[in-house]
Design a protein around this motif. Structure first.
Motif, short mmCIF file in Angstrom:
data_model
loop_
_atom_site.label_atom_id
_atom_site.label_comp_id
_atom_site.label_asym_id
_atom_site.label_seq_id
_atom_site.Cartn_x
_atom_site.Cartn_y
_atom_site.Cartn_z
N PHE C 37 -16.37 5.25 7.30
CA PHE C 37 -15.10 6.12 6.41
C PHE C 37 -14.85 7.41 7.30
O PHE C 37 -13.71 7.53 7.51
CB PHE C 37 -15.30 6.46 4.96
CG PHE C 37 -15.17 5.24 3.88
CD1 PHE C 37 -14.04 4.58 3.94
CD2 PHE C 37 -16.50 4.87 3.22
CE1 PHE C 37 -14.01 3.43 2.95
CE2 PHE C 37 -16.31 3.74 2.33
CZ PHE C 37 -15.09 3.06 2.20
N GLU C 40 -13.15 6.69 10.49
CA GLU C 40 -11.91 6.14 10.23
C GLU C 40 -10.76 6.99 9.86
O GLU C 40 -9.80 7.30 10.44
CB GLU C 40 -12.00 4.98 9.19
CG GLU C 40 -10.73 4.81 8.54
CD GLU C 40 -10.10 3.30 8.99
OE1 GLU C 40 -10.54 3.14 10.28
OE2 GLU C 40 -9.17 3.17 8.38
N GLU C 41 -11.40 8.07 8.82
CA GLU C 41 -10.45 8.93 8.23
C GLU C 41 -9.95 10.15 9.37
O GLU C 41 -8.83 10.62 9.51
CB GLU C 41 -10.90 9.64 7.20
CG GLU C 41 -10.66 8.90 5.92
CD GLU C 41 -9.15 9.07 5.67
OE1 GLU C 41 -8.62 7.84 5.57
OE2 GLU C 41 -8.52 9.82 5.77
N ASN C 213 -16.68 17.09 3.27
CA ASN C 213 -15.36 17.36 3.01
C ASN C 213 -15.44 19.17 2.71
O ASN C 213 -14.69 19.66 3.55
CB ASN C 213 -14.60 16.83 2.18
CG ASN C 213 -13.11 17.03 2.19
OD1 ASN C 213 -12.54 17.04 3.23
ND2 ASN C 213 -12.57 17.48 1.13
N LEU C 220 -10.28 15.71 4.19
CA LEU C 220 -10.25 14.16 4.02
C LEU C 220 -9.30 13.63 3.03
O LEU C 220 -9.11 14.52 1.99
CB LEU C 220 -11.55 13.51 3.86
CG LEU C 220 -12.92 13.90 4.79
CD1 LEU C 220 -13.96 13.19 4.14
CD2 LEU C 220 -12.51 13.19 6.13
N ASN C 221 -8.31 12.82 3.37
CA ASN C 221 -7.41 12.08 2.39
C ASN C 221 -8.22 11.33 1.21
O ASN C 221 -8.56 9.97 1.64
CB ASN C 221 -6.47 11.57 2.91
CG ASN C 221 -5.24 11.05 2.20
OD1 ASN C 221 -5.71 11.05 0.88
ND2 ASN C 221 -4.26 10.71 2.65
N THR C 224 -6.85 7.56 0.56
CA THR C 224 -6.87 6.38 1.28
C THR C 224 -8.23 6.21 1.15
O THR C 224 -8.51 4.96 1.21
CB THR C 224 -6.65 7.26 2.76
OG1 THR C 224 -5.86 8.05 2.84
CG2 THR C 224 -6.39 5.86 3.60
N ILE C 225 -9.23 6.93 1.13
CA ILE C 225 -10.63 6.66 0.95
C ILE C 225 -10.93 5.59 -0.20
O ILE C 225 -11.34 4.46 -0.29
CB ILE C 225 -11.72 7.81 0.76
CG1 ILE C 225 -11.62 8.57 2.33
CG2 ILE C 225 -13.16 7.35 0.29
CD1 ILE C 225 -12.47 9.43 2.39
N GLU C 228 -9.42 2.20 0.32
CA GLU C 228 -10.16 1.51 0.94
C GLU C 228 -11.45 1.14 0.41
O GLU C 228 -12.10 -0.21 0.45
CB GLU C 228 -10.83 2.21 2.33
CG GLU C 228 -9.64 2.07 3.41
CD GLU C 228 -9.91 3.00 4.34
OE1 GLU C 228 -10.56 4.09 4.43
OE2 GLU C 228 -9.02 3.24 5.61
N ARG C 253 -13.04 0.63 10.77
CA ARG C 253 -12.69 1.61 11.75
C ARG C 253 -12.53 0.78 13.12
O ARG C 253 -12.46 1.27 14.18
CB ARG C 253 -14.05 2.43 12.13
CG ARG C 253 -15.30 1.88 12.26
CD ARG C 253 -16.40 2.78 12.26
NE ARG C 253 -17.63 2.35 12.00
CZ ARG C 253 -18.49 1.83 13.09
NH1 ARG C 253 -18.29 2.08 14.45
NH2 ARG C 253 -19.75 1.46 12.61
#
Lengths: 267, 267, 267, 267
Positions: C37, C40-41, C213, C220-221, C224-225, C228, C253
Motif C-alpha cells: 500500500f 502504491e500511495e 503516516n 497518506l490518503n 484511497t487506502i 483498495e 502497485r
C-alpha cells in the motif's frame, strides 16, 4: 576441521584380491546385522574409522558406559588359504543427507581402489509389511556377470526386481551406482524383511550370511550365529527398537574391535 | 560475513585449572536452567559471545523490551581460595543443524584449549514420560577416571546407561565426543526429567547443581536457589512453555550479565 | 552464478536522511500488505531487485500472464519538503533458510549503509488465534530512544512484550538484530493479527500505516487506502489465501513498478 | 568430486535453430510422460547425461535388473526437412533442493546457449482435485510473442492464469524464470491433471503432445502413442504409483537409449 575425517589404525595389511562388503543401518537393519555377525565370526580387524560433521550430531553410550562419536569403520580379514581377502564396512549410522552420502561413498571407494578391490557387495533389506517366514533375497548390481555369479549361491532367489523394487536408498545404493564409474563391479544382496529401520530382521540376515558363506567360502559357524541370534532375539527381537537397543547389537563384536591398537599409519 | 562470530569482552582473565561447564537448552531444559542458576549464584562474568548464521534466524525480546540476536555466551569465575576456576557456556539456542553443531563444538573447544582446560562437564536431561519425583542422575563421558570422580558426588546415581540411554544429541553430546580428540577429559551429568524441550525440569536441575556444588566445592546457597526455583515454578513451572516464557528464565542472571562492559580485547 | 544477485535500475538517487522500511510476507502478511500500500500511495520508484538461489525455486505468474522469478525489491521516495526520504524493501518471498536470512539481511544493510541510513523500521504481525477487531501494535527494536519516538505515534500501543511475544522470525527480526552491529537504529512495528502466513491481516495493516503516516508525516490518503482495502477484502479477505491469491495483492502497485526503466548503473 | 557432472556422448551434432524442450517428473508426471513418448516416437538420440550429488542418494533398478544412478539426460533430434531441430531434457528425478534447482537450470541453459537455442518449452501439470475428462492447457512464459505463437496451437486453451495458477515449482519453473536472463525466450505448457506427483496424467500428456505436434510440425503417430498409452494405463494407470512403477514408464524408450554408444567428446 575438515568435514570428513578418516583415521587409519595399525599396519597396512597386504590383501589378496579383496572383496569389499558393506553393511550399515537401514531397512530391518539386515545389512548392519549381517555385517556385525560377519566381523565377529571371522574375527576381522579394524583398519580405519570415519568420523564426520555429516554424521548425526550426537554420541552413543558404549558397553563401558563411556561415549563414542558416531563412526563408520573399515575392517579387514586376511585368509590363509583363500583367493580373496575381505574389506568390511560397518557402523551405527548413515551420512545425514544426499550430498554427504555421495561424498562418503566416494571416500569409501577411494579405500577400495587403494586396496585394488575389483568386487563390492552391499547388503540390505527390502521392506515388506510383515517379516516373512522364509524371506527371499533379491540380487542386483552394476554387472550382469557378477550378478549371475552371486545368484548361483542364492537358494531363495527372487529375480523379479524391475518395476517391483523401488530405489535403493543410502550408502548401499549409492556405492552400487558409483562403483562402475571407478571400474569396480558391484552387487547388492537385499533380503525381504519388515519395513522399519529400527526393526531387527534376523531371518533376512541369516539368508544374507548363507549366501556370503557359500559364495566366498567363508566356513561360517552357523551354530554360533544361531545362538547369538537367539540371544538378541530373546532380548530385543520382538519389538521395534530404540536407538539405544540398536546400539547394543554392536556389543557382539566388542572384544575383537578393541584389538586394533597399533600405531596410526595415516594421520 | 563469516558464519561464526565470537566477540570477547573485557580483559582476558588469568584462570587457574579452569573446569569448563556447558548448559544449553535441551530435554527439560535441565542444562540451561542449571547453568543460569550457577552463573547467577556465583556471580560469573561474561567473557565472550557467539553469534552465528547457524543459530535461529530470529531475535528475542529481552527484559528491556529490546531485541537481541540469539547468542551463546562464555562466562568465567575466578575463585580466591580454590584449585579450580570455572568457564561456563550458557545461551538460549543450539546450532540449527548437524554440521553447525560440530563446528560450534570445535570453536568452544578452541576456547577451552586456549585457557588450558583439562576437564569439561556437560549438563542435560534424560527424557522420561513424566517428571520423576526423585530424579536420578546418569554420568557418562570419555574417561573412566573423571567419570568415577564425579560419580562419588552423585547421591541418586543411576549407573545403568548402556542399552538404556539413547544417543546424547546436540552440543552436550558432541562436546563429549570431540573432547578426547583435543586431549580434554569430559563428563556429562544427565538428570531424569520430563521429555519435552519446552518443559522446565526444576527437580533435575537441583540434582545437577548439588553434584556440581559438592564436586567443585562451590558453596552454593541452596536457600536462594530454592526461592528462585519457587518463583519460576509458580509462574511458569506447571505447563509446557512457549519460547517467550523460556526466554524469561534468563532474567535471573540479568544484573550480572550487564556488568561486563570493558573494552574488547579480541576483535 | 553467484548465490545472491542484486540489479540496480535507473540513476542513483540522492536521498536525504533516508528511513529504511521493510515489509515482507509473514504472519497475517501485515508487513507485506502495509509495504505494498505504501509504495502504491507515495508512488515510490524501484531502485534495485534481488534474485537468489536461496529464494524459492519457482516462478510466479504476473498480471500479464507471464512468469517472474521471485524477487525482493528496493524502492525509494524522494520528498520535496521533508527532512527524511524513504527506502523501502518489498517482495513476495523470504529467504528459504536460516543462513540465507542472515546473508540477505546483511546485503540489505549494505544498501542501507550505502545511502547513509540511520533508521530502520521493520513491519510485521503478532499471531493471535483470531483477527482482533481493534488490533494493538507492539513496538520493539535495538534502541530505547528510537523506540520511544515511535511509541508516541501509536494509538493502540501494547507495551507488554517481554515474556509474552516470542522470537521475531525472518528478515523482520534479523534486520533488527544485525542493525546495531552496523551502527543503525532499528524499530519493529508488530500488529496483532490472525496467525496464518496466508491470511491478509487488513486491520493490522491499517494500524501500521497510521503509525508510519504520523511518525514520518507521509500525508497518506486513507480514503484511497480504505477503498483498495475494501476491494481486496471483498475478493480475497475472508479466507485463507493460496499463493496465487497472495500474489494478486501486488497488483495494486503494478503501474508504478513498471516505470523504473532507465539504464542499469550497477551490473 | 564436483557436485555436478555432465558426460557428453557421441559426436557433437550440428543442429539447426534447436528448440529446447524440458519434461521431468512433477504434478501428474505430465512433463515426464510427454517427454518419454516424444523421445520414443521421434527416435531422439542421447547426447549428454547429468549425475549429481544433488540428485536423490539412491539407485534405480532398470529393465535389465541392474542399477542406475539417477540421471537427467539431454537428447537431440536432427530433422531433414524442417527449420527447427530439437534438444530434449528427460529424466527420473528433480534436483533435491532450491539451490540445486537453480544451479542445475543454469547448467541446462549453458547447453542450450552452446547450441544457440532461441526457444525453450517446459512441460508440466496443473494440480486438480481429480483428473479432468477433457483437460485444458495453460500457456505462460517470459515472452508475449512466443506465448501467442504457442497459444494458436492449443485447442483447449485456458487463458485465465493470473491469480489462479500458483507458483510453478522446480526445473519447469526456474528454467522459465532464468531463460530471459540468458536471452532465450521460453514458454510453459501446463495441462490440467490430478494433483499427485506419483500419478500418471495420461490425458493431459496427450494434450501436450498434440500441441507440440502442431506447433513444431512433428508428425507424431498418435495411433502408436494411443496404443502405448493404453498399455501403460491398463498396467499402471488407475492407481497412485510407487517409485518403482514410475520408473517403468521409462522402458518405452529403452531401445533407442542404448544406441548412443560412440566415444565421449567431453570428459
Amino acid at each position: 576441521m575438515p568435514k570428513w575425517n578418516v583415521e587409519f589404525t595399525g599396519k597396512r595389511p597386504a590383501l589378496k584380491n579383496p572383496v569389499f562388503i558393506e553393511g550399515l543401518p537401514g531397512i530391518g537393519n539386515v545389512g548392519k546385522l549381517a555385517m556385525d555377525f560377519l566381523i565377529e565370526e571371522i574375527n576381522a580387524k579394524k583398519i580405519a574409522e570415519f568420523t564426520s560433521y555429516s554424521f548425526p550430531h550426537s554420541v552413543f553410550i558404549n558397553e563401558d558406559n563411556l561415549v563414542e562419536l558416531p563412526t563408520i569403520e573399515v575392517y579387514y580379514k586376511k585368509f590363509k588359504n583363500k583367493k580373496k581377502d575381505l574389506l568390511l564396512l560397518a557402523g551405527d549410522v548413515q551420512p545425514i543427507d544426499e550430498q554427504s552420502c555421495y561424498e562418503f561413498s566416494h571416500k569409501v571407494l577411494d579405500i577400495a581402489k587403494d586396496f585394488n578391490c575389483k568386487e563390492i557387495v552391499t547388503l540390505g533389506g527390502i521392506a515388506m509389511k510383515t517379516e516373512p517366514k522364509n524371506p527371499c533375497v533379491f540380487c542386483t548390481g552394476d554387472s550382469k556377470e557378477l550378478n549371475n555369479a552371486y545368484k548361483k549361491s542364492i537358494k531363495n532367489l527372487n529375480n523379479n526386481l524391475y518395476g517391483i523394487v523401488g530405489p535403493i536408498i543410502g550408502v548401499s545404493g549409492v556405492l552400487l551406482g558409483l562403483a562402475g564409474k571407478r571400474d569396480i563391479k558391484a552387487v547388492s544382496l537385499l533380503a525381504e524383511t519388515y519395513g522399519h529401520p529400527m526393526y531387527l530382521g534376523i531371518k533376512g540376515t541369516k539368508e544374507i550370511l548363507k549366501i556370503l558363506n557359500k559364495q566366498l567360502n567363508l566356513k561360517l559357524n552357523f551354530k554360533t550365529i544361531d545362538k547369538e541370534i537367539e540371544t538378541i532375539d530373546s532380548e530385543l527381537g520382538h519389538k521395534t527398537l530404540s536407538a539405544a537397543d540398536l546400539q547394543r547389537t554392536k556389543a557382539l563384536r566388542k572384544t575383537k574391535r578393541k584389538s586394533c591398537d597399533d600405531i596410526n599409519y595415516i594421520g
